[in-house]
Design a protein around this motif. Structure first.
Motif, PDB file in Angstrom:
ATOM      1  N   VAL A  14       0.857  -1.184   0.000  1.00 14.09           N
ATOM      2  CA  VAL A  14       0.000   0.000   0.000  1.00 14.09           C
ATOM      3  C   VAL A  14       0.894   1.235   0.000  1.00 14.09           C
ATOM      4  O   VAL A  14       1.734   1.400   0.886  1.00 14.09           O
ATOM      5  CB  VAL A  14      -0.922   0.039   1.238  1.00 14.09           C
ATOM      6  CG1 VAL A  14      -1.737   1.323   1.247  1.00 14.09           C
ATOM      7  CG2 VAL A  14      -1.848  -1.169   1.257  1.00 14.09           C
ATOM      8  N   LEU A  15       0.745   2.075  -1.013  1.00 14.19           N
ATOM      9  CA  LEU A  15       1.543   3.289  -1.140  1.00 14.19           C
ATOM     10  C   LEU A  15       0.644   4.509  -0.983  1.00 14.19           C
ATOM     11  O   LEU A  15      -0.435   4.557  -1.571  1.00 14.19           O
ATOM     12  CB  LEU A  15       2.228   3.362  -2.519  1.00 14.19           C
ATOM     13  CG  LEU A  15       3.258   2.311  -2.924  1.00 14.19           C
ATOM     14  CD1 LEU A  15       4.264   2.082  -1.805  1.00 14.19           C
ATOM     15  CD2 LEU A  15       2.628   1.003  -3.337  1.00 14.19           C
ATOM     16  N   THR A  16       1.106   5.482  -0.214  1.00 14.03           N
ATOM     17  CA  THR A  16       0.311   6.678   0.038  1.00 14.03           C
ATOM     18  C   THR A  16       1.211   7.902  -0.061  1.00 14.03           C
ATOM     19  O   THR A  16       2.339   7.866   0.426  1.00 14.03           O
ATOM     20  CB  THR A  16      -0.312   6.619   1.455  1.00 14.03           C
ATOM     21  OG1 THR A  16      -0.842   5.318   1.666  1.00 14.03           O
ATOM     22  CG2 THR A  16      -1.400   7.650   1.638  1.00 14.03           C
ATOM     23  N   SER A  17       0.716   8.966  -0.686  1.00 17.61           N
ATOM     24  CA  SER A  17       1.528  10.184  -0.764  1.00 17.61           C
ATOM     25  C   SER A  17       0.651  11.421  -0.745  1.00 17.61           C
ATOM     26  O   SER A  17      -0.503  11.386  -1.172  1.00 17.61           O
ATOM     27  CB  SER A  17       2.387  10.183  -2.036  1.00 17.61           C
ATOM     28  OG  SER A  17       1.580  10.089  -3.180  1.00 17.61           O
ATOM     29  N   ASP A  18       1.189  12.509  -0.192  1.00 20.57           N
ATOM     30  CA  ASP A  18       0.516  13.808  -0.285  1.00 20.57           C
ATOM     31  C   ASP A  18       0.976  14.475  -1.579  1.00 20.57           C
ATOM     32  O   ASP A  18       1.749  13.878  -2.358  1.00 20.57           O
ATOM     33  CB  ASP A  18       0.819  14.677   0.938  1.00 20.57           C
ATOM     34  CG  ASP A  18       2.097  15.455   0.780  1.00 20.57           C
ATOM     35  OD1 ASP A  18       3.129  14.827   0.438  1.00 20.57           O
ATOM     36  OD2 ASP A  18       2.099  16.682   0.959  1.00 20.57           O
ATOM     37  N   SER A  19       0.529  15.705  -1.828  1.00 20.79           N
ATOM     38  CA  SER A  19       0.849  16.348  -3.121  1.00 20.79           C
ATOM     39  C   SER A  19       1.275  17.800  -2.976  1.00 20.79           C
ATOM     40  O   SER A  19       1.212  18.554  -3.943  1.00 20.79           O
ATOM     41  CB  SER A  19      -0.362  16.286  -4.054  1.00 20.79           C
ATOM     42  OG  SER A  19      -0.780  14.959  -4.240  1.00 20.79           O
ATOM     43  N   ARG A  20       1.680  18.218  -1.778  1.00 21.98           N
ATOM     44  CA  ARG A  20       2.057  19.619  -1.618  1.00 21.98           C
ATOM     45  C   ARG A  20       3.572  19.780  -1.717  1.00 21.98           C
ATOM     46  O   ARG A  20       4.324  19.037  -1.098  1.00 21.98           O
ATOM     47  CB  ARG A  20       1.573  20.136  -0.255  1.00 21.98           C
ATOM     48  CG  ARG A  20       1.762  21.642  -0.096  1.00 21.98           C
ATOM     49  CD  ARG A  20       0.937  22.186   1.045  1.00 21.98           C
ATOM     50  NE  ARG A  20      -0.491  22.109   0.760  1.00 21.98           N
ATOM     51  CZ  ARG A  20      -1.450  22.448   1.611  1.00 21.98           C
ATOM     52  NH1 ARG A  20      -1.152  22.877   2.810  1.00 21.98           N
ATOM     53  NH2 ARG A  20      -2.721  22.364   1.261  1.00 21.98           N
ATOM     54  N   THR A  21       4.001  20.755  -2.514  1.00 20.79           N
ATOM     55  CA  THR A  21       5.422  21.104  -2.531  1.00 20.79           C
ATOM     56  C   THR A  21       5.521  22.576  -2.176  1.00 20.79           C
ATOM     57  O   THR A  21       4.604  23.354  -2.433  1.00 20.79           O
ATOM     58  CB  THR A  21       6.075  20.895  -3.911  1.00 20.79           C
ATOM     59  OG1 THR A  21       5.495  21.831  -4.818  1.00 20.79           O
ATOM     60  CG2 THR A  21       5.872  19.495  -4.418  1.00 20.79           C
ATOM     61  N   ASN A  22       6.617  22.955  -1.555  1.00 24.65           N
ATOM     62  CA  ASN A  22       6.799  24.366  -1.274  1.00 24.65           C
ATOM     63  C   ASN A  22       8.254  24.773  -1.335  1.00 24.65           C
ATOM     64  O   ASN A  22       9.137  24.050  -0.899  1.00 24.65           O
ATOM     65  CB  ASN A  22       6.193  24.741   0.087  1.00 24.65           C
ATOM     66  CG  ASN A  22       6.926  24.094   1.231  1.00 24.65           C
ATOM     67  OD1 ASN A  22       7.049  22.871   1.269  1.00 24.65           O
ATOM     68  ND2 ASN A  22       7.426  24.896   2.145  1.00 24.65           N
ATOM     69  N   ALA A  23       8.479  25.930  -1.951  1.00 24.93           N
ATOM     70  CA  ALA A  23       9.795  26.555  -1.962  1.00 24.93           C
ATOM     71  C   ALA A  23       9.627  27.810  -1.118  1.00 24.93           C
ATOM     72  O   ALA A  23       9.252  28.854  -1.611  1.00 24.93           O
ATOM     73  CB  ALA A  23      10.206  26.892  -3.393  1.00 24.93           C
ATOM     74  N   GLY A  24       9.825  27.663   0.176  1.00 20.71           N
ATOM     75  CA  GLY A  24       9.442  28.726   1.112  1.00 20.71           C
ATOM     76  C   GLY A  24       7.951  28.629   1.362  1.00 20.71           C
ATOM     77  O   GLY A  24       7.202  28.027   0.584  1.00 20.71           O
ATOM     78  N   ILE A  25       7.517  29.222   2.462  1.00 16.73           N
ATOM     79  CA  ILE A  25       6.125  29.095   2.884  1.00 16.73           C
ATOM     80  C   ILE A  25       5.199  29.874   1.945  1.00 16.73           C
ATOM     81  O   ILE A  25       3.984  29.649   1.891  1.00 16.73           O
ATOM     82  CB  ILE A  25       5.968  29.574   4.360  1.00 16.73           C
ATOM     83  CG1 ILE A  25       4.641  29.162   4.961  1.00 16.73           C
ATOM     84  CG2 ILE A  25       6.188  31.066   4.488  1.00 16.73           C
ATOM     85  CD1 ILE A  25       4.531  27.689   5.248  1.00 16.73           C
ATOM     86  N   ASP A  26       5.766  30.771   1.127  1.00 21.48           N
ATOM     87  CA  ASP A  26       4.966  31.628   0.243  1.00 21.48           C
ATOM     88  C   ASP A  26       4.932  31.116  -1.194  1.00 21.48           C
ATOM     89  O   ASP A  26       4.488  31.815  -2.095  1.00 21.48           O
ATOM     90  CB  ASP A  26       5.508  33.060   0.276  1.00 21.48           C
ATOM     91  CG  ASP A  26       6.975  33.119  -0.108  1.00 21.48           C
ATOM     92  OD1 ASP A  26       7.607  32.039  -0.164  1.00 21.48           O
ATOM     93  OD2 ASP A  26       7.486  34.220  -0.338  1.00 21.48           O
ATOM     94  N   ASN A  27       5.428  29.896  -1.396  1.00 26.63           N
ATOM     95  CA  ASN A  27       5.449  29.365  -2.755  1.00 26.63           C
ATOM     96  C   ASN A  27       5.041  27.899  -2.709  1.00 26.63           C
ATOM     97  O   ASN A  27       5.877  27.000  -2.655  1.00 26.63           O
ATOM     98  CB  ASN A  27       6.856  29.537  -3.348  1.00 26.63           C
ATOM     99  CG  ASN A  27       6.895  29.206  -4.827  1.00 26.63           C
ATOM    100  OD1 ASN A  27       5.911  28.712  -5.389  1.00 26.63           O
ATOM    101  ND2 ASN A  27       8.015  29.447  -5.459  1.00 26.63           N
TER     102      ASN A  27
END
Lengths: 251, 251
Positions: A14-27
């Motif tokens: 079972v594989l699970t992943s989120d999808s958020r990336t960030n380059a600094g909190i404002d990007n």
């Protein structure tokens, strides 16, 4: 940040992943961290990625190119999943170094970690975690899961409920709960949440789910888990206040 | 490592700390991280400490000495808890610097963090977290708790159940559960677990508990929490497998 889980139990993966990336909190952006490769019919491989997005994209692109060009070592040439982990480690180191040496600032962090999971030939299914240093570990019967990214918030629930004998459905549910706890506590982990269930010896990825933030099932699951936890908490025995002592003063 | 919690709610304060210290994984000892000071009758103060043991001991000793010698600034001279936090920050920086400058190796880490909690004069009770840099934060109505040390494993349960209106008994129970999750996941956090409940305007520390590893209540609590979580997990709604899709191959 990122959070990915690979559970490797008797019935499969079972594989699970989120999808958020960030380059600094404002990007902040949305990128899938679950990468699948078109490979020969005797194998099925899936890659989960965390860390510097440029590095992970460069690594995925190199893996695809090596395969397309039928390089000496590529995902179709492997006989073992552990070979794929070694190969991935070498490619990862190469890509990290290139970006660091070619004009990286001292605060620049090009590191990335990966999980490669799947089944190759007659081997049972498995999963490997590839560290930023290129070395790797796999699961054990005592610890049948791997995590990359923000691993701490969601670890206790996996430790409690994932065993080798856990059915895939239950492992999937447990992974979603682990993901929910992490999304709640770390703003840099976010939906859509991808979930892939692989049944041993099936050699196909037929059971895939992608849950958006407003997905009805995911919202129901969050609410019910919170309510159930509340009930669990209320049912706990209280400590006996008659056993309290005064705390004597220090100096 | 260490784990300490200060909960500051309408009814008063709940302080919780573990007792394990380690200098390397092969040098583990038991030290209380809950320090109480004999102060004037119009105040009651408690200190929780995390980080380098030599630094925290030096800080506690300096606080005691300043008080005994009636220094210009000492725990008896404060009119506000925030003054105590500032004072503690200055002493902490001084002790950290001394050890780092006087022959510290590059890998040497003398940093320490503290929580000071209690009630001074007519002010309501409160708590401050003092960072290694000497600056400090207090709680808010939205986040009525502070943590130092290994904070991640035990944070989700506090986020879910600690509100300003939470009764002290319930906040104490929640802190013990938070501590249990942390002890389970981080081998450098361990019993005895100390718990101090302070009722607003009481100006005494009458309700103190110290739970050893084999304490009957703590063992019962661990077991019951695990069972209740198991029941909570079993009661959750499963995702609908008929909604699964195939994951299409990549390149």
């Amino acid at each position: 940040m990122t959070y990915c889980i690979a559970v490797s139990v008797d019935e499969g993966l079972v594989l699970t992943s989120d999808s958020r990336t960030n380059a600094g909190i404002d990007n902040v952006s949305i990128y899938s961290k679950m990468h699948v490769f078109a490979t020969l019919e005797d194998r099925k491989l899936i890659l989960l990625s965390a860390g510097n997005l440029a590095t992970t994209q460069a690594v995925v692109e190199q893996l695809r190119r090596d395969k397309r060009e039928n390089a000496l070592v590529n995902l179709n040439s492997m006989q073992y999943l552990s070979e794929a982990a070694d190969y991935l480690g070498r490619v990862s180191i190469e890509k990290q170094k290139r970006h660091t040496e070619e004009g990286g600032q001292s605060s620049f962090n090009a590191t990335a970690t990966f999980i490669i999971a799947g089944q190759v030939g007659a081997e049972p299914p498995g999963a490997y975690l590839i560290y930023a240093e290129g070395n790797s570990i796999t699961t054990s019967r005592q610890t049948p899961y791997l995590q990359i990214g923000e691993s701490k918030y969601g670890k206790p629930i996996l430790d409690r409920f994932v065993k080798m004998s856990t059915p895939l459905d239950e492992a999937g549910l447990c992974s979603l709960i682990s993901m929910d706890s992490t999304i709640r506590s770390n703003a840099s982990v976010g939906s859509p949440v991808e979930l892939l269930v692989y049944r041993k010896d099936s050699f196909c990825f037929e059971e895939y789910y992608c849950f958006d933030a407003d997905d009805e099932y995911l919202l129901l699951l969050k609410r019910r888990w919170h309510e159930e936890l509340r009930n669990a908490f209320i049912a706990l025995p209280h400590y006996d206040r008659s056993l309290a002592k005064p705390l004597r003063d220090g100096l």
